[in-house]
Design a protein around this motif. Structure first.
Motif, PDB file in Angstrom:
ATOM      1  N   ARG A  64     -21.008 -18.459  11.173  1.00 51.83           N
ATOM      2  CA  ARG A  64     -20.223 -17.752  12.201  1.00 51.83           C
ATOM      3  C   ARG A  64     -19.886 -16.378  11.622  1.00 51.83           C
ATOM      4  N   LEU A  65     -20.847 -15.478  11.702  1.00 52.71           N
ATOM      5  CA  LEU A  65     -20.706 -14.170  11.067  1.00 52.71           C
ATOM      6  C   LEU A  65     -19.607 -13.341  11.712  1.00 52.71           C
ATOM      7  N   ASN A  66     -19.338 -13.582  12.982  1.00 54.41           N
ATOM      8  CA  ASN A  66     -18.282 -12.823  13.647  1.00 54.41           C
ATOM      9  C   ASN A  66     -16.887 -13.191  13.148  1.00 54.41           C
ATOM     10  N   GLN A  67     -16.783 -14.165  12.263  1.00 50.85           N
ATOM     11  CA  GLN A  67     -15.503 -14.514  11.654  1.00 50.85           C
ATOM     12  C   GLN A  67     -15.428 -14.089  10.191  1.00 50.85           C
ATOM     13  N   ALA A  68     -16.497 -13.513   9.674  1.00 51.60           N
ATOM     14  CA  ALA A  68     -16.528 -13.057   8.279  1.00 51.60           C
ATOM     15  C   ALA A  68     -16.126 -11.591   8.241  1.00 51.60           C
ATOM     16  N   SER A  69     -14.913 -11.334   7.790  1.00 48.01           N
ATOM     17  CA  SER A  69     -14.434  -9.951   7.776  1.00 48.01           C
ATOM     18  C   SER A  69     -14.658  -9.328   6.407  1.00 48.01           C
ATOM     19  N   PHE A  70     -14.753  -8.022   6.404  1.00 49.36           N
ATOM     20  CA  PHE A  70     -14.926  -7.279   5.160  1.00 49.36           C
ATOM     21  C   PHE A  70     -13.604  -7.228   4.416  1.00 49.36           C
ATOM     22  N   GLN A  71     -13.661  -7.510   3.131  1.00 49.96           N
ATOM     23  CA  GLN A  71     -12.473  -7.493   2.287  1.00 49.96           C
ATOM     24  C   GLN A  71     -12.662  -6.422   1.214  1.00 49.96           C
ATOM     25  N   ALA A  72     -11.696  -5.552   1.118  1.00 53.77           N
ATOM     26  CA  ALA A  72     -11.739  -4.501   0.098  1.00 53.77           C
ATOM     27  C   ALA A  72     -10.633  -4.767  -0.908  1.00 53.77           C
ATOM     28  N   SER A  73     -10.859  -4.354  -2.152  1.00 49.87           N
ATOM     29  CA  SER A  73      -9.828  -4.561  -3.171  1.00 49.87           C
ATOM     30  C   SER A  73      -8.564  -3.759  -2.836  1.00 49.87           C
ATOM     31  N   PRO A  74      -8.618  -2.478  -2.580  1.00 51.26           N
ATOM     32  CA  PRO A  74      -7.465  -1.884  -1.908  1.00 51.26           C
ATOM     33  C   PRO A  74      -7.677  -2.058  -0.409  1.00 51.26           C
ATOM     34  N   VAL A  75      -6.599  -2.306   0.307  1.00 45.27           N
ATOM     35  CA  VAL A  75      -6.709  -2.556   1.742  1.00 45.27           C
ATOM     36  C   VAL A  75      -7.255  -1.328   2.470  1.00 45.27           C
ATOM     37  N   ASN A  76      -6.831  -0.169   2.077  1.00 47.41           N
ATOM     38  CA  ASN A  76      -7.309   1.059   2.703  1.00 47.41           C
ATOM     39  C   ASN A  76      -8.299   1.753   1.776  1.00 47.41           C
ATOM     40  N   VAL A  77      -9.494   1.967   2.259  1.00 49.52           N
ATOM     41  CA  VAL A  77     -10.516   2.696   1.526  1.00 49.52           C
ATOM     42  C   VAL A  77     -10.866   3.910   2.372  1.00 49.52           C
ATOM     43  N   CYS A  78     -10.734   5.074   1.770  1.00 54.08           N
ATOM     44  CA  CYS A  78     -10.983   6.343   2.475  1.00 54.08           C
ATOM     45  C   CYS A  78     -10.088   6.470   3.705  1.00 54.08           C
ATOM     46  N   ILE A  80      -9.178   4.172   5.686  1.00 49.60           N
ATOM     47  CA  ILE A  80      -9.647   3.294   6.761  1.00 49.60           C
ATOM     48  C   ILE A  80      -9.254   1.871   6.397  1.00 49.60           C
ATOM     49  N   SER A  81      -8.646   1.156   7.328  1.00 50.40           N
ATOM     50  CA  SER A  81      -8.302  -0.246   7.107  1.00 50.40           C
ATOM     51  C   SER A  81      -9.530  -1.100   7.401  1.00 50.40           C
ATOM     52  N   TRP A  82      -9.960  -1.912   6.422  1.00 49.17           N
ATOM     53  CA  TRP A  82     -11.171  -2.705   6.551  1.00 49.17           C
ATOM     54  C   TRP A  82     -10.903  -4.150   6.946  1.00 49.17           C
ATOM     55  N   ASN A  83      -9.689  -4.525   7.221  1.00 45.30           N
ATOM     56  CA  ASN A  83      -9.368  -5.917   7.507  1.00 45.30           C
ATOM     57  C   ASN A  83      -9.920  -6.408   8.835  1.00 45.30           C
ATOM     58  N   ASN A  84     -10.082  -5.552   9.824  1.00 45.12           N
ATOM     59  CA  ASN A  84     -10.489  -5.983  11.149  1.00 45.12           C
ATOM     60  C   ASN A  84     -11.981  -5.831  11.405  1.00 45.12           C
ATOM     61  N   LEU A  85     -12.729  -5.338  10.463  1.00 42.56           N
ATOM     62  CA  LEU A  85     -14.160  -5.172  10.662  1.00 42.56           C
ATOM     63  C   LEU A  85     -14.889  -6.444  10.253  1.00 42.56           C
ATOM     64  N   VAL A  86     -15.742  -6.945  11.152  1.00 40.83           N
ATOM     65  CA  VAL A  86     -16.453  -8.203  10.913  1.00 40.83           C
ATOM     66  C   VAL A  86     -17.953  -7.990  11.085  1.00 40.83           C
ATOM     67  N   LEU A  87     -18.715  -8.967  10.614  1.00 40.36           N
ATOM     68  CA  LEU A  87     -20.159  -8.960  10.823  1.00 40.36           C
ATOM     69  C   LEU A  87     -20.466  -9.308  12.278  1.00 40.36           C
ATOM     70  N   VAL A  88     -21.692  -9.104  12.684  1.00 44.96           N
ATOM     71  CA  VAL A  88     -22.086  -9.347  14.064  1.00 44.96           C
ATOM     72  C   VAL A  88     -22.919 -10.613  14.137  1.00 44.96           C
ATOM     73  N   GLY A  89     -22.594 -11.494  15.071  1.00 47.87           N
ATOM     74  CA  GLY A  89     -23.412 -12.670  15.342  1.00 47.87           C
ATOM     75  C   GLY A  89     -22.709 -13.976  15.075  1.00 47.87           C
ATOM     76  N   ASP A  90     -23.105 -14.979  15.858  1.00 51.50           N
ATOM     77  CA  ASP A  90     -22.622 -16.343  15.681  1.00 51.50           C
ATOM     78  C   ASP A  90     -23.848 -17.253  15.747  1.00 51.50           C
ATOM     79  N   TYR A  91     -24.311 -17.689  14.593  1.00 48.21           N
ATOM     80  CA  TYR A  91     -25.513 -18.507  14.514  1.00 48.21           C
ATOM     81  C   TYR A  91     -25.183 -19.958  14.206  1.00 48.21           C
ATOM     82  N   ALA A  92     -23.970 -20.382  14.550  1.00 51.31           N
ATOM     83  CA  ALA A  92     -23.525 -21.732  14.215  1.00 51.31           C
ATOM     84  C   ALA A  92     -24.330 -22.794  14.949  1.00 51.31           C
ATOM     85  N   SER A  93     -24.648 -22.577  16.210  1.00 57.47           N
ATOM     86  CA  SER A  93     -25.345 -23.616  16.967  1.00 57.47           C
ATOM     87  C   SER A  93     -26.738 -23.866  16.394  1.00 57.47           C
ATOM     88  N   SER A  94     -27.451 -22.819  16.037  1.00 61.30           N
ATOM     89  CA  SER A  94     -28.787 -23.002  15.460  1.00 61.30           C
ATOM     90  C   SER A  94     -28.717 -23.686  14.101  1.00 61.30           C
TER      91      SER A  94
END
Length: 175
Positions: A64-78, A80-94
């Motif tokens: 379930r890639l749409n639930q895998a969010s990017f985690q940065a060691s500092p919360v803000n990089v450049c 930009i808050s990276w906590n809400n950015l996730v991968l695209v796709g849900d391949y759980a059924s396959s």
């Protein structure tokens, strides 16, 4: 019906040996997919900061890639808050279908081996039993093939040109 008599000689024949290979392959199939873990990393270089930062998103079965969010060691990089950015796709059924099918193949191979090794005498003494088993398996094979052809062709549903637009396809031109 004859009693169960364990005979390992059929393992030397192609039918028994192939069942053992199928059994081992099914173990690898659900073990490799069911236990898979991976990660994707982004290397971020900020224009005002001299060092690069790595942002990581980890994922695994059931993909379930749409639930895998990017985690940065500092919360803000450049800035930009990276906590809400996730991968695209849900391949759980396959993935779940693949693992479930592999488990069913595993159970089938165990059952087929036990029946083949335990009731070899009944199988070889009867001329009708192998034909009945072969006919039943052939019917399942042809039914599965017919279902696949039906689902994968335009017999199931007419082609939808709007689906290609949402997946990055080239829109149809009105000629």
């Amino acid at each position: 019906m004859s009693s169960f008599q364990l005979n390992l000689n059929p393992l030397k024949e192609p039918l028994g040996f192939i069942k053992v290979l199928e059994w081992v392959a099914s173990i690898f199939a659900f073990a490799t997919c069911g236990g898979f873990k991976g990660k994707t990393e982004i290397l971020v270089s900020c224009p005002k900061v001299p060092e690069n930062k790595t942002i990581t998103a980890t994922f695994g079965y059931p993909f379930r890639l749409n639930q895998a969010s990017f985690q940065a060691s500092p919360v803000n990089v450049c800035n930009i808050s990276w906590n809400n950015l996730v991968l695209v796709g849900d391949y759980a059924s396959s993935a779940q279908f693949y693992v479930t099918f592999a488990v069913f193949v595993f159970l089938y191979c165990i059952t087929a081996l036990l029946l083949y090794l335990g009731y070899t005498n009944l199988y070889r003494d009867s001329r009708k039993l192998p034909m009945i088993i072969f006919g039943f398996l052939n019917m399942i094979l042809w039914g599965g093939n017919a279902w696949f052809v039906y689902k994968e062709t335009s017999l199931h549903s007419p082609s939808n040109t709007s689906a290609s637009n949402t997946q990055g396809g080239i829109p149809p031109t009105g000629i």
